[in-house]
Design a protein around this motif. Structure first.
Motif: not given
Length: 394
Positions: A176-182, A266-274, A286-293
């Motif tokens: 898993s590769y991930e980045r969260t945003y502040p 609503a408040v929506l968090p920001m992150r990247s994930h692969v 497929a889709g968010d099961a594999a990656h989030i932008v």
């Protein structure tokens, strides 16, 4: 129960895959953990790239989309209290995007599925997937207060970031590769006619803001806020005032948003994930099961559509020729596009948002990048090319 393709998740990815397989005569079953009402009202993205629009039309799911969707030929960047328009057709050879909410895409695909009689089980909670590395993977789920099993030739996980399909890929194989945003987004849906023709992305010393559209009478608006934001601290009037402040223009000091009743907030968090790989044995993600932008680049739904389009072609090729070449290449094929979208979304996010750790130097770098988009045909064309959607692999 037995089927050729077991699809976990009845969101846009799972439903579009089911539609593509139905059209090809490949039997499949869709299992969705939520009820129909929840799925059809789940607010998500509203921007469809050209390849996504083309896929929905070819699948026979574009009639209402073409009738009610809003074609946009560009976006507006606001920074330094000035407005700069990116004209997509002139930069991309004619491409644009279509504003059509994910809720409507899902409604269309559900209606087509039910009309065709294909199995679509709502409130079917998937507990586990066994045998991913065998010829007969099995989905264990609970439906109508009974434990059931679905035997498949292939399993496709379209069940999002918190779903169980990804767990079918052993931890020793999965990376898993991930980045969260502040920062996060405070998003509202409002019964207010948009006073802008296209999406407006605003960089401001007060933080980022985005003005989007749902229809000619409904606006979708976002504000950058701290991650620990409490909605109770943001009454409607404060939201409208802050939006106006961030969109302010020196050249048009009287520019204001049309205000109306806020129907959701609503408040929506920001992150990247692969997650890599996107395939293990006969289980595919497929889709968010594999990656989030992060939503800044409008890529989430479009990446999901691209994934299942690639997978449907591979399954059809295997059925018609016996060749597993496209299935074997699925993960690598999709990940090339995924990482391109991750890069674009990260660029848009970090260029437009005000990071709490930013120095004045960092802010000047952001403004320099935005000025390049506004003044360089090459930079503008690259932005437009990525925003409207890169071609799907053939």
């Amino acid at each position: 129960m037995r089927t050729t393709v077991g699809i976990i998740g009845g969101g846009p990815a799972g439903l579009l895959l089911a539609r593509l397989l139905d059209n090809a005569g490949i039997d499949n079953v869709v299992l969705e953990s939520r009820d129909r009402s929840y799925v059809e009202q789940r607010q998500r993205a509203g921007i469809l790239e050209q390849p996504t629009v083309d896929t929905l039309r070819a699948a026979g799911a574009g009639e209402r989309m073409d009738r009610e969707g809003l074609v946009h030929h560009g976006i507006e960047l606001r920074f330094g209290r000035r407005a700069h328009r990116m004209d997509f057709p002139s930069l991309t050879g004619g491409r644009g995007v279509l504003v059509y909410a994910q809720t409507e895409v899902v409604k269309d695909l559900i209606a087509l599925r039910l009309a065709g009689g294909g199995p679509l089980l709502f409130t079917a909670e998937v507990r586990a997937v066994d045998g991913a590395d065998t010829d007969q993977p099995v989905i264990h789920f609970r439906h109508d207060d009974q434990d059931k099993t679905l035997h498949c030739d292939y399993v496709v996980g379209c069940d999002g970031f918190h779903g169980v399909a990804r767990e079918a890929i052993p931890a020793t194989v999965r990376t898993s590769y991930e980045r969260t945003y502040p920062y996060s987004w405070l998003g509202i849906l409002a019964e207010a006619p948009p006073v802008y023709d296209e999406l407006v992305y605003a960089h401001s010393e007060r933080g980022f803001a985005l003005a989007s559209v749902r229809s000619s009478s409904v606006s979708r608006l976002y504000l950058q806020v701290p991650c620990d934001t409490d909605l109770a601290d943001w009454p409607d009037e404060r939201i409208w005032d802050e939006l106006d402040a961030r969109f302010a223009l020196d050249e048009d000091p009287g520019w204001k948003l049309e205000r109306g009743q806020v129907t959701s907030k609503a408040v929506l968090p920001m992150r990247s994930h692969v997650t890599e790989p996107m395939r293990y044995g006969r289980v595919f993600l497929a889709g968010d099961a594999a990656h989030i932008v992060p939503p800044t680049g409008a890529k989430g739904l479009n990446l999901a559509a691209a994934d299942v389009t690639v997978l449907a072609r591979a399954l059809i090729r295997q059925r018609d020729t016996g060749s597993t070449q496209l299935l074997d290449a699925y993960s690598d094929t999709c990940l090339r596009r995924v990482w391109r979208a991750e890069h674009f979304s990260h660029l848009m996010t970090t260029t437009l948002h005000t990071d709490p750790a930013h120095s004045p130097f960092d802010t000047r770098l952001q403004l320099s990048q935005l000025a390049r988009f506004a003044s360089s045909p090459h930079a503008a064309a690259d932005l437009a090319d990525n925003y409207t959607g890169l071609p799907l692999p053939q």
